[in-house]
Design a protein around this motif. Structure first.
Motif, PDB file in Angstrom:
ATOM      1  N   MET A 314       0.611  -1.166   0.008  1.00 52.11           N
ATOM      2  CA  MET A 314      -0.098  -0.129  -0.080  1.00 52.11           C
ATOM      3  C   MET A 314       0.626   1.446  -0.134  1.00 52.11           C
ATOM      4  O   MET A 314       0.980   2.126  -0.944  1.00 52.11           O
ATOM      5  CB  MET A 314      -0.875   0.403   1.231  1.00 52.11           C
ATOM      6  CG  MET A 314      -2.178  -1.088   1.322  1.00 52.11           C
ATOM      7  SD  MET A 314      -3.176  -1.213   2.404  1.00 52.11           S
ATOM      8  CE  MET A 314      -4.167   0.413   2.300  1.00 52.11           C
ATOM      9  N   LEU A 315       2.257   0.875   0.225  1.00 48.48           N
ATOM     10  CA  LEU A 315       2.938   2.093   0.943  1.00 48.48           C
ATOM     11  C   LEU A 315       3.257   2.219  -0.848  1.00 48.48           C
ATOM     12  O   LEU A 315       3.564   3.804  -1.298  1.00 48.48           O
ATOM     13  CB  LEU A 315       3.616   1.959   1.801  1.00 48.48           C
ATOM     14  CG  LEU A 315       3.792   2.571   3.397  1.00 48.48           C
ATOM     15  CD1 LEU A 315       4.267   2.149   4.206  1.00 48.48           C
ATOM     16  CD2 LEU A 315       2.593   3.957   3.616  1.00 48.48           C
ATOM     17  N   PHE A 319       3.562   6.255  -3.952  1.00 51.50           N
ATOM     18  CA  PHE A 319       4.619   6.572  -3.796  1.00 51.50           C
ATOM     19  C   PHE A 319       4.711   6.817  -5.652  1.00 51.50           C
ATOM     20  O   PHE A 319       4.351   6.068  -6.608  1.00 51.50           O
ATOM     21  CB  PHE A 319       5.933   5.880  -4.005  1.00 51.50           C
ATOM     22  CG  PHE A 319       7.320   6.557  -4.363  1.00 51.50           C
ATOM     23  CD1 PHE A 319       7.706   7.554  -3.418  1.00 51.50           C
ATOM     24  CD2 PHE A 319       7.849   6.221  -5.014  1.00 51.50           C
ATOM     25  CE1 PHE A 319       9.023   7.762  -3.970  1.00 51.50           C
ATOM     26  CE2 PHE A 319       8.952   6.508  -5.671  1.00 51.50           C
ATOM     27  CZ  PHE A 319       9.361   7.834  -5.320  1.00 51.50           C
ATOM     28  N   ASP A 320       4.483   8.120  -6.069  1.00 43.32           N
ATOM     29  CA  ASP A 320       4.412   8.884  -6.872  1.00 43.32           C
ATOM     30  C   ASP A 320       6.382   8.554  -7.701  1.00 43.32           C
ATOM     31  O   ASP A 320       7.056   9.929  -7.225  1.00 43.32           O
ATOM     32  CB  ASP A 320       4.274   9.695  -7.164  1.00 43.32           C
ATOM     33  CG  ASP A 320       3.688  11.177  -9.002  1.00 43.32           C
ATOM     34  OD1 ASP A 320       4.252   9.851  -9.374  1.00 43.32           O
ATOM     35  OD2 ASP A 320       2.931  11.392  -9.165  1.00 43.32           O
ATOM     36  N   ALA A 321       6.517   8.202  -8.619  1.00 48.97           N
ATOM     37  CA  ALA A 321       7.896   8.102  -9.261  1.00 48.97           C
ATOM     38  C   ALA A 321       8.337   9.606  -9.405  1.00 48.97           C
ATOM     39  O   ALA A 321       9.177   9.807 -10.004  1.00 48.97           O
ATOM     40  CB  ALA A 321       8.560   6.615  -9.984  1.00 48.97           C
ATOM     41  N   ALA A 322       7.074  10.346 -10.896  1.00 48.98           N
ATOM     42  CA  ALA A 322       7.489  11.420 -11.127  1.00 48.98           C
ATOM     43  C   ALA A 322       8.195  12.342 -10.342  1.00 48.98           C
ATOM     44  O   ALA A 322       8.779  13.242 -10.873  1.00 48.98           O
ATOM     45  CB  ALA A 322       5.922  11.795 -12.189  1.00 48.98           C
ATOM     46  N   ILE A 323       7.505  12.483  -9.589  1.00 55.08           N
ATOM     47  CA  ILE A 323       8.158  13.834  -7.991  1.00 55.08           C
ATOM     48  C   ILE A 323       8.760  13.229  -7.326  1.00 55.08           C
ATOM     49  O   ILE A 323       8.973  14.063  -6.232  1.00 55.08           O
ATOM     50  CB  ILE A 323       6.592  14.287  -7.960  1.00 55.08           C
ATOM     51  CG1 ILE A 323       5.290  13.661  -7.111  1.00 55.08           C
ATOM     52  CG2 ILE A 323       5.710  15.345  -9.166  1.00 55.08           C
ATOM     53  CD1 ILE A 323       4.964  13.926  -6.016  1.00 55.08           C
ATOM     54  N   CYS A 328      -0.703  11.527   0.053  1.00 53.32           N
ATOM     55  CA  CYS A 328      -1.422  10.707   0.643  1.00 53.32           C
ATOM     56  C   CYS A 328      -2.691  11.234   0.513  1.00 53.32           C
ATOM     57  O   CYS A 328      -2.855  11.540  -0.323  1.00 53.32           O
ATOM     58  CB  CYS A 328      -0.989  11.385   1.898  1.00 53.32           C
ATOM     59  SG  CYS A 328      -2.806  10.290   3.060  1.00 53.32           S
ATOM     60  N   THR A 329      -3.924  10.226   0.769  1.00 56.00           N
ATOM     61  CA  THR A 329      -5.401  10.315   0.649  1.00 56.00           C
ATOM     62  C   THR A 329      -5.541  11.705   0.824  1.00 56.00           C
ATOM     63  O   THR A 329      -6.422  12.162  -0.346  1.00 56.00           O
ATOM     64  CB  THR A 329      -6.302   8.980   0.808  1.00 56.00           C
ATOM     65  OG1 THR A 329      -5.805   9.255   2.488  1.00 56.00           O
ATOM     66  CG2 THR A 329      -5.734   7.546   0.243  1.00 56.00           C
ATOM     67  N   CYS A 330      -5.328  12.212   1.572  1.00 53.87           N
ATOM     68  CA  CYS A 330      -5.759  13.999   1.538  1.00 53.87           C
ATOM     69  C   CYS A 330      -4.643  14.962   1.298  1.00 53.87           C
ATOM     70  O   CYS A 330      -4.279  16.356   1.695  1.00 53.87           O
ATOM     71  CB  CYS A 330      -5.154  13.694   3.371  1.00 53.87           C
ATOM     72  SG  CYS A 330      -3.535  13.394   4.244  1.00 53.87           S
ATOM     73  N   GLN A 331      -4.438  14.300   0.209  1.00 48.80           N
ATOM     74  CA  GLN A 331      -3.362  15.329  -0.645  1.00 48.80           C
ATOM     75  C   GLN A 331      -1.878  15.709  -0.374  1.00 48.80           C
ATOM     76  O   GLN A 331      -0.939  16.613  -0.813  1.00 48.80           O
ATOM     77  CB  GLN A 331      -4.501  15.814  -1.714  1.00 48.80           C
ATOM     78  CG  GLN A 331      -5.414  15.799  -2.062  1.00 48.80           C
ATOM     79  CD  GLN A 331      -4.510  14.651  -2.958  1.00 48.80           C
ATOM     80  OE1 GLN A 331      -4.319  14.581  -4.118  1.00 48.80           O
ATOM     81  NE2 GLN A 331      -6.057  14.080  -2.953  1.00 48.80           N
ATOM     82  N   LYS A 332      -1.880  15.485   1.140  1.00 47.45           N
ATOM     83  CA  LYS A 332      -0.269  15.421   1.733  1.00 47.45           C
ATOM     84  C   LYS A 332       0.935  15.102   1.443  1.00 47.45           C
ATOM     85  O   LYS A 332       0.973  13.986   1.052  1.00 47.45           O
ATOM     86  CB  LYS A 332      -0.502  15.569   3.711  1.00 47.45           C
ATOM     87  CG  LYS A 332      -1.423  16.801   3.989  1.00 47.45           C
ATOM     88  CD  LYS A 332      -1.318  16.828   5.333  1.00 47.45           C
ATOM     89  CE  LYS A 332      -1.451  17.672   5.930  1.00 47.45           C
ATOM     90  NZ  LYS A 332      -1.621  17.694   7.067  1.00 47.45           N
ATOM     91  N   ILE A 337       9.620   8.804   3.708  1.00 46.02           N
ATOM     92  CA  ILE A 337       8.990   7.332   4.113  1.00 46.02           C
ATOM     93  C   ILE A 337       8.320   7.203   5.365  1.00 46.02           C
ATOM     94  O   ILE A 337       7.152   7.642   5.887  1.00 46.02           O
ATOM     95  CB  ILE A 337       8.912   6.123   3.474  1.00 46.02           C
ATOM     96  CG1 ILE A 337       8.500   4.826   3.968  1.00 46.02           C
ATOM     97  CG2 ILE A 337      10.307   5.778   4.839  1.00 46.02           C
ATOM     98  CD1 ILE A 337       8.516   3.679   3.122  1.00 46.02           C
ATOM     99  N   GLY A 338       9.626   6.823   6.783  1.00 49.50           N
ATOM    100  CA  GLY A 338       9.532   7.719   8.142  1.00 49.50           C
ATOM    101  C   GLY A 338       8.582   8.913   8.287  1.00 49.50           C
ATOM    102  O   GLY A 338       7.646   8.907   9.462  1.00 49.50           O
ATOM    103  N   HIS A 339       7.914   9.971   7.799  1.00 51.31           N
ATOM    104  CA  HIS A 339       7.540  11.018   8.224  1.00 51.31           C
ATOM    105  C   HIS A 339       5.978  10.626   7.988  1.00 51.31           C
ATOM    106  O   HIS A 339       4.715  11.119   7.993  1.00 51.31           O
ATOM    107  CB  HIS A 339       8.150  12.418   7.654  1.00 51.31           C
ATOM    108  CG  HIS A 339       9.294  13.297   7.775  1.00 51.31           C
ATOM    109  ND1 HIS A 339      10.273  14.060   6.857  1.00 51.31           N
ATOM    110  CD2 HIS A 339       9.933  12.726   8.977  1.00 51.31           C
ATOM    111  CE1 HIS A 339      11.013  14.018   7.753  1.00 51.31           C
ATOM    112  NE2 HIS A 339      10.490  13.174   8.677  1.00 51.31           N
TER     113      HIS A 339
END
Length: 576
Positions: A314-315, A319-323, A328-332, A337-339
């Motif tokens: 799921m993690l 992850f968006d490799a382009a950026i 997150c689903t809340c757009q943050k 990965i720790g944060h």
């Protein structure tokens, strides 16, 4: 004589009478001598040459005494029969060796056996100041030193081609294998063997003292004295299995009558039902004394690993490799990965499992110790049997358990080797290469069904042999001489073993004194039964094995999962 011919007497009878006549006997000897001379001339002829005339490296490497003996019998029946009668034997080795010496004095090109002898002498280091090879050359038993060296160079070329054609010489197969059996055994002595437990009845050190196995000293000497330590574990395991079975069957001693699982009715069953009866008995013993009826440590590990896999997937999907960020689903968005995990735990109530300490259970710690030892020893026995039988499936299946044991014992290097071995077979190699890798982890030196040894043990044998040969060169050895020695030793050893097998000589030093296994097992069984090792008594424990846990319960899955994830990432750019 004419009367005998007319009356139809057997030719042997007539010839025997004629041989008593002096003049006829002399003429008969001359005729036979002429016949043998013609046969020997035919044997040494270049037309349709005899195998003994061959001197190529292929001929030397594939010397077959029986084949040569049959050829002699076919092409020179009188000569062959005379040799047999002279030596009073029908063994091919004696016949061929004698014929080779005789024919070489007639024609020096009949030198196959002499070349074989030369290689065997060179393998045994006969090229000393006594000039052993040259002395045997003069006697007609061997070629000279220079000819031996030339053939050695040709044999090295054969070995090079053979080596280059094997899969293990390819780059992806060049990982260092490790002797899994010895480290598995080292784990057993590390976890279950303590000299301070000598006074506690039923512990391994106590049992070792009971049967006087003075050559068993502990984990530090496992590699040096492997056979002695392995034999003790095997005998101790047999005693534990026998005691557990007696407890299930309700037996107090070996001469008693079982209260349950009475085998007297087995004679009435078919073979299929007898096998089913034995399997059910074994399953009952495993459930009661090894799995301790209700322990699910392995199953818990599998379920926790499945949850970790699901969360990791799921993690990765977020992850968006382009950026190069986690969204997150809340757009943050998060770079680390720790944060991102902390955000998910705080805002979205995700739970990431950690290695939380567990409170010790109030249970029979002696039973836990017994169960853990039997598990480890059974896996060791199965692994050794898998290697002896060359069973690739069991070898790789047991490697998974061994990796868990290595994690518990802190054998990080061994754990890494096991993981890489499984990674090559399951993910990195092609299906064809993986199949070859899986079923070529052992080698067979003696040709028996259960005579396989691990490849790393074979390498150890070759290395010790090469070291011995290089040491004989003293300060004169170079890199090239060491390389040639390594290659020539292997092909010469094959030649020696082939000839040793054909002459039926047993290898020296292979037999070992056997321990009094049955009496030792009985003594250990008596101690185990007297110590109530197979009873379930809540709250008891060995003083030297306090708070004993099941081996699989000790696995820190969270840390192990992180370690495996790092190894996967590292392998993605190092092992392809």
């Amino acid at each position: 004589m004419m009367v005998g011919i007319v009356r139809g007497k057997k030719p042997e009878v007539i010839l025997n009478k004629l041989m008593n006549v002096k003049n006829f006997r002399e003429k008969a000897v001359k005729v036979l001598s002429r016949c043998v001379k013609e046969e020997c001339k035919l044997l040494c002829s270049k037309n349709n040459p005899l195998i003994l005339r061959g001197s190529t490296t292929e001929d030397i490497h594939s010397t077959d005494f029986l084949k040569i003996a049959n050829e002699l019998k076919e092409k020179a029946p009188v000569f062959s029969q005379m040799l047999k009668d002279t030596m009073n034997t029908t063994k091919p080795v004696g016949l061929v060796s004698s014929a080779a010496v005789i024919l070489h004095h007639r024609n020096h090109n009949m030198s196959l056996i002499r070349h074989v002898v030369g290689q065997l002498l060179d393998y045994g280091r006969a090229t000393d100041e006594t000039q052993t090879i040259d002395l045997l050359r003069c006697l007609g038993f061997s070629v000279g030193c220079s000819a031996t060296h030339k053939k050695q160079v040709s044999l090295i070329d054969i070995q090079k081609k053979k080596t280059e054609s094997t899969l293990l010489c390819q780059v992806h197969q060049s990982i260092l294998q490790f002797n899994k059996k010895k480290h598995k055994e080292m784990f057993i002595y590390q976890e279950f063997y303590k000299p301070s437990s000598s006074f506690e009845q039923g512990t391994l050190y106590h049992l070792r003292n009971v049967i006087h196995r003075e050559d068993v000293t502990g984990k530090d000497e496992v590699v040096r004295a492997y056979r002695a330590h392995y034999a003790f574990v095997e005998d101790a395991l047999d005693a534990f299995i026998l005691g557990a079975t007696m407890d299930v069957m309700g037996l107090n001693d070996l001469n008693g009558s079982p209260q349950q699982w009475n085998p007297s009715i087995l004679s009435m069953y078919s073979n299929k039902k007898q096998l089913s009866w034995l399997r059910n008995l074994a399953e009952t013993v495993i459930n009661k004394h090894i799995n301790l009826q209700g322990t699910t440590h392995l199953q818990d590990l599998v379920e926790e690993a499945a949850k970790l896999d699901s969360q990791t997937d799921m993690l990765h999907s977020m992850f968006d490799a382009a950026i190069n960020q986690y969204i997150c689903t809340c757009q943050k968005k998060y770079n680390k990965i720790g944060h991102f995990k902390r955000h998910l735990e705080k805002e979205h109530y995700w739970h990431f499992p950690t290695a939380a300490p567990k409170e010790p259970k109030k249970e029979d710690k002696v039973a836990v110790w017994r169960s853990s030892f039997m598990k480890a020893a059974l896996i060791l026995r199965d692994t050794c049997d898998a290697y002896e039988m060359g069973d690739g499936n069991r070898i790789f299946l047991n490697a998974k358990f061994e990796m868990l044991y290595a994690n518990v014992a802190g054998h990080t290097k061994y754990q890494l080797w096991l993981w890489r071995m499984m990674a090559y077979e399951q993910a990195i190699l092609t299906p064809k290469q993986a199949f070859e890798y899986k079923w070529n982890t052992t080698a067979n030196l003696n040709g028996t069904i259960d005579g396989n040894i691990p490849n790393d043990t074979l390498v150890d044998i070759c290395v010790q042999l090469v070291k011995k040969k290089i040491k004989e060169q003293d300060s004169n050895f170079t890199f090239d001489s060491a390389k040639n020695t390594a290659l020539s030793c292997q092909i010469q050893d094959e030649l020696r073993e082939s000839n040793r097998h054909q002459v039926s000589i047993k290898p020296f030093g292979k037999s070992r004194t056997k321990a009094r296994k049955s009496s030792d097992i009985n003594l250990m069984l008596t101690e185990l039964m007297a110590g109530n090792i197979f009873k379930n008594i809540q709250g008891r424990q060995f003083k030297n094995f306090k708070n004993m846990k099941d081996v699989f319960e000790k696995v820190n899955l969270h840390k192990l999962y992180i370690w495996i994830s790092k190894q996967k990432k590292r392998a993605s750019y190092e092992m392809m």
